[in-house]
Design an enzyme around this catalytic site. Structure first.
Site, mmCIF file in Angstrom:
data_model
loop_
_atom_site.group_PDB
_atom_site.id
_atom_site.type_symbol
_atom_site.label_atom_id
_atom_site.label_comp_id
_atom_site.label_asym_id
_atom_site.label_seq_id
_atom_site.Cartn_x
_atom_site.Cartn_y
_atom_site.Cartn_z
ATOM 1 N N HIS A 116 37.910 43.713 47.263
ATOM 2 C CA HIS A 116 38.023 45.160 47.202
ATOM 3 C C HIS A 116 37.941 45.641 45.765
ATOM 4 C CE1 HIS A 116 42.044 43.347 47.086
ATOM 5 N NE2 HIS A 116 42.367 44.318 46.263
ATOM 6 N N GLY A 117 37.602 46.906 45.629
ATOM 7 C CA GLY A 117 37.509 47.499 44.308
ATOM 8 C C GLY A 117 37.550 49.002 44.399
#
Length: 153
Positions: free
Chosen positions: A66-67
């Site tokens: 994720h980011g």
């Protein structure tokens, strides 16, 4: 927020061919770029930067890279079942074959964490996990994840 708020039928890839963690992240960034309109390279860098903090491989063959990104106004998910498991430096040391990418707006805060928890809860269900690994059709995988997310809500 449910998994169907994050995921669209076009965001399910099965199978994804990758020989390494970096290659998987590159392929997933490319697909995410097509879904979000964000630059592929920036998506890849955001995912890679998070991996440098520690693997997002949570065990049982599951990873949730994720980011956070500027230029996006909602959380976006992308599901992939790899054609064969790869080393993801997971917490349990097991190779990963199920990947759910989550891209969040820079200011998502608690929504980002809630979405991560929801994805993990759905994918940690052993029945769902077995079915996702067995089903070959991306549309059927989307339907299964949608149904499972509704039951977990």
């Amino acid at each position: 927020m449910t998994l169907t708020d994050l995921l669209s039928p076009e965001a399910v890839i099965a199978p994804l061919r990758a020989n390494s963690k970096k290659q998987a992240l590159q392929e997933l960034a490319q697909h995410a770029a097509g879904l979000t309109g964000l630059p592929e390279r920036e998506l890849y860098e955001a995912l890679l930067q998070r991996e440098r903090l520690g693997s997002t491989g949570i065990g049982d063959g599951i990873a949730i890279p994720h980011g956070r990104m500027a230029g996006i106004n909602r959380l976006v998910g992308l599901f992939a079942r790899l054609d064969r498991p790869i080393d993801f430096e997971a917490l349990d040391g097991q190779p990963v074959d199920i990947v759910f990418v989550l891209i969040a707006p820079e200011g998502a805060g608690a929504d980002h964490l809630k979405a991560l928890a929801r994805v993990a809860r759905v994918l940690r269900n052993q029945t769902v996990l077995e079915q996702v690994r067995r089903i070959r059709d991306p549309q059927a995988i989307f339907a299964l994840l949608s149904e499972s997310a509704a039951q977990a809500a």
